[in-house]
Design a protein around this motif. Structure first.
Motif, PDB file in Angstrom:
ATOM      1  N   LEU A 183       0.824  -1.211   0.000  1.00  0.00           N
ATOM      2  CA  LEU A 183       0.000   0.000   0.000  1.00  0.00           C
ATOM      3  C   LEU A 183       0.860   1.264   0.000  1.00  0.00           C
ATOM      4  CD1 LEU A 183      -2.792  -1.049   2.546  1.00  0.00           C
ATOM      5  CD2 LEU A 183      -3.049  -0.739   0.085  1.00  0.00           C
ATOM      6  N   LEU A 184       2.027   1.181   0.617  1.00  0.00           N
ATOM      7  CA  LEU A 184       2.926   2.340   0.679  1.00  0.00           C
ATOM      8  C   LEU A 184       3.757   2.508  -0.592  1.00  0.00           C
ATOM      9  CD1 LEU A 184       4.307   1.883   4.318  1.00  0.00           C
ATOM     10  CD2 LEU A 184       2.765   3.704   3.554  1.00  0.00           C
ATOM     11  N   SER A 185       3.865   1.447  -1.379  1.00  0.00           N
ATOM     12  CA  SER A 185       4.775   1.465  -2.535  1.00  0.00           C
ATOM     13  C   SER A 185       4.483   2.558  -3.566  1.00  0.00           C
ATOM     14  CB  SER A 185       4.817   0.089  -3.204  1.00  0.00           C
ATOM     15  OG  SER A 185       3.535  -0.283  -3.663  1.00  0.00           O
ATOM     16  N   PRO A 186       3.209   2.894  -3.876  1.00  0.00           N
ATOM     17  CA  PRO A 186       3.000   3.993  -4.840  1.00  0.00           C
ATOM     18  C   PRO A 186       3.622   5.310  -4.372  1.00  0.00           C
ATOM     19  CG  PRO A 186       0.979   2.738  -4.575  1.00  0.00           C
ATOM     20  CD  PRO A 186       1.925   2.255  -3.517  1.00  0.00           C
ATOM     21  N   LEU A 187       3.475   5.605  -3.079  1.00  0.00           N
ATOM     22  CA  LEU A 187       4.065   6.827  -2.534  1.00  0.00           C
ATOM     23  C   LEU A 187       5.589   6.751  -2.593  1.00  0.00           C
ATOM     24  CD1 LEU A 187       3.633   9.550  -1.153  1.00  0.00           C
ATOM     25  CD2 LEU A 187       3.543   8.352   1.044  1.00  0.00           C
ATOM     26  N   ALA A 188       6.140   5.572  -2.320  1.00  0.00           N
ATOM     27  CA  ALA A 188       7.595   5.390  -2.385  1.00  0.00           C
ATOM     28  C   ALA A 188       8.109   5.612  -3.807  1.00  0.00           C
ATOM     29  CB  ALA A 188       7.963   3.991  -1.902  1.00  0.00           C
ATOM     30  N   VAL A 189       7.366   5.101  -4.775  1.00  0.00           N
ATOM     31  CA  VAL A 189       7.756   5.285  -6.175  1.00  0.00           C
ATOM     32  C   VAL A 189       7.737   6.766  -6.554  1.00  0.00           C
ATOM     33  CG1 VAL A 189       7.056   4.864  -8.572  1.00  0.00           C
ATOM     34  CG2 VAL A 189       7.053   2.983  -6.913  1.00  0.00           C
ATOM     35  N   ILE A 190       6.723   7.487  -6.089  1.00  0.00           N
ATOM     36  CA  ILE A 190       6.615   8.929  -6.376  1.00  0.00           C
ATOM     37  C   ILE A 190       7.807   9.680  -5.785  1.00  0.00           C
ATOM     38  CG2 ILE A 190       5.280  11.023  -5.871  1.00  0.00           C
ATOM     39  CD1 ILE A 190       2.753   9.267  -6.055  1.00  0.00           C
ATOM     40  N   VAL A 191       8.173   9.336  -4.520  1.00  0.00           N
ATOM     41  CA  VAL A 191       9.303   9.991  -3.862  1.00  0.00           C
ATOM     42  C   VAL A 191      10.585   9.765  -4.652  1.00  0.00           C
ATOM     43  CG1 VAL A 191      10.783   9.949  -1.809  1.00  0.00           C
ATOM     44  CG2 VAL A 191       8.301   9.943  -1.544  1.00  0.00           C
ATOM     45  N   LEU A 192      10.821   8.531  -5.070  1.00  0.00           N
ATOM     46  CA  LEU A 192      12.052   8.218  -5.802  1.00  0.00           C
ATOM     47  C   LEU A 192      12.039   8.813  -7.212  1.00  0.00           C
ATOM     48  CD1 LEU A 192      12.717   4.512  -4.731  1.00  0.00           C
ATOM     49  CD2 LEU A 192      13.686   6.618  -3.801  1.00  0.00           C
ATOM     50  N   TRP A 193      10.882   8.845  -7.834  1.00  0.00           N
ATOM     51  CA  TRP A 193      10.767   9.449  -9.167  1.00  0.00           C
ATOM     52  C   TRP A 193      11.079  10.942  -9.108  1.00  0.00           C
ATOM     53  CZ3 TRP A 193       7.006  13.065 -10.912  1.00  0.00           C
ATOM     54  CH2 TRP A 193       7.052  13.332 -12.288  1.00  0.00           C
ATOM     55  N   GLN A 194      10.524  11.617  -8.088  1.00  0.00           N
ATOM     56  CA  GLN A 194      10.778  13.053  -7.929  1.00  0.00           C
ATOM     57  C   GLN A 194      12.243  13.308  -7.589  1.00  0.00           C
ATOM     58  OE1 GLN A 194       8.395  14.929  -4.903  1.00  0.00           O
ATOM     59  NE2 GLN A 194       8.771  16.990  -5.668  1.00  0.00           N
ATOM     60  N   THR A 195      12.805  12.477  -6.734  1.00  0.00           N
ATOM     61  CA  THR A 195      14.225  12.614  -6.373  1.00  0.00           C
ATOM     62  C   THR A 195      15.115  12.412  -7.595  1.00  0.00           C
ATOM     63  OG1 THR A 195      13.756  11.761  -4.152  1.00  0.00           O
ATOM     64  CG2 THR A 195      16.049  11.774  -4.850  1.00  0.00           C
ATOM     65  N   GLY A 196      14.792  11.416  -8.410  1.00  0.00           N
ATOM     66  CA  GLY A 196      15.569  11.158  -9.617  1.00  0.00           C
ATOM     67  C   GLY A 196      15.475  12.285 -10.619  1.00  0.00           C
TER      68      GLY A 196
END
Length: 306
Positions: A183-196
């Motif tokens: 359930l947390l993974s979509p938010l984690a992906v967004i954080v890493l995408w923005q960081t990248g």
């Protein structure tokens, strides 16, 4: 080796991983806590998915999330454990591992208090006194430092709320945590995408950082699996007593390895909390012993009647 001995060894191993984890997160102090949390979430999901696939239980995740009540509980659990993880990582990175250890020392008594407020569980006089001692300790620390130990209280409360959610879930810890990180993974992906996109991502910048971020998954998952194994083989009292090894090792890391400030106010507050935990542990041990004695007597009576 008996099942009890195996459970004891598994519990010790789990607490050692948890208790020494500040050393691991200290190595990632230069990486933002949100980014570390995102990697911890995704690599934990990958690790748990492999474990459940090997066990043939991957389909249990869908079953665990079936129905609005179960989904809501899992979502709530995911939010509070993510909050707890973030605060812990941030505490270690910013030189506040001592307060993090304080939070995990306070947690058992916060859990007792939440049980009283939410489930109406009765507290013995000894347990009431233990909670009162912790209240005095926190008040003393607040007076001495000029501010409340909000970080410690937030860590204890978030983990206590997580325990409440877990108590209402009808699935095992490995399946439920897998569902939570899913359930947390979509938010984690967004954080890493923005960081990248900002060109500031740590993953891939160096072999060491990349390896450490990947290891965040096994370091999160392994102690939980060990704890689950131990909990099925040990009494609640034994599990509870051994769990204090976790904050004790965190405290060692903070004061001895990281050399964080430890004032006279800290000494007084920790002394009161350790006294409270000792009283609480003795009370819990006696209750557990009395409960097992009653169960044995009931079993013997039933056998006699049969």
């Amino acid at each position: 080796m008996t099942d009890t001995t195996k459970g004891f060894a598994a519990m010790i191993a789990a607490c050692c991983v948890w208790g020494l984890s500040p050393i691991f997160y200290k190595l990632l102090s230069h990486v933002p806590a949100a980014e570390v949390l995102a990697h911890r979430t995704l690599w934990s999901l990958a690790f748990f998915a492999i474990v459940l696939t090997v066990q043939g239980r991957l389909g249990a995740i869908r079953s665990a999330m079936a129905g609005p009540r179960a989904f809501g509980l899992l979502l709530f659990a995911a939010i509070v454990i993510a909050t707890n993880w973030f605060l812990f990582i941030w505490a270690v990175q910013t030189g506040q591992a001592t307060e993090a250890a304080l939070g995990y020392y306070i947690f058992p008594l916060v859990s007792v208090l939440l049980g009283r407020l939410v489930f109406g569980e009765r507290l013995s006089r000894v347990q009431q006194f233990a909670v009162a001692l912790v209240t005095v300790a926190v008040s003393l620390l607040t007076y001495g430092l000029g501010t409340a130990p909000w970080l410690a209280l937030a860590l204890a409360t978030s983990f206590g709320l997580y325990g409440l959610a877990k108590k209402r879930l009808a699935v095992g810890p490995v399946v439920s945590v897998t569902a939570e990180v899913l359930l947390l993974s979509p938010l984690a992906v967004i954080v890493l995408w923005q960081t990248g996109n900002n060109g500031a991502g740590a993953f891939g910048a160096s072999l060491q950082d990349s390896a450490l971020l990947i290891l965040a998954g096994p370091i999160t998952a392994t102690p939980l699996i060990l704890f689950s194994y131990a909990a099925r083989r040990l009494s609640m009292a034994t599990t509870g007593l051994l769990s204090y090894l976790n904050p004790t090792l965190q405290f060692f890391c903070a004061v001895v390895l990281f050399q964080e400030p430890f004032t006279g106010w800290h000494v007084q507050a920790f002394a009161l909390i350790w006294c409270a935990l000792a009283l609480y542990s003795v009370s819990t041990f006696r209750q557990d012993k009395a409960r097992r004695k009653a169960l044995r007597a009931a079993s013997a009576s039933a056998t006699t009647v049969t």
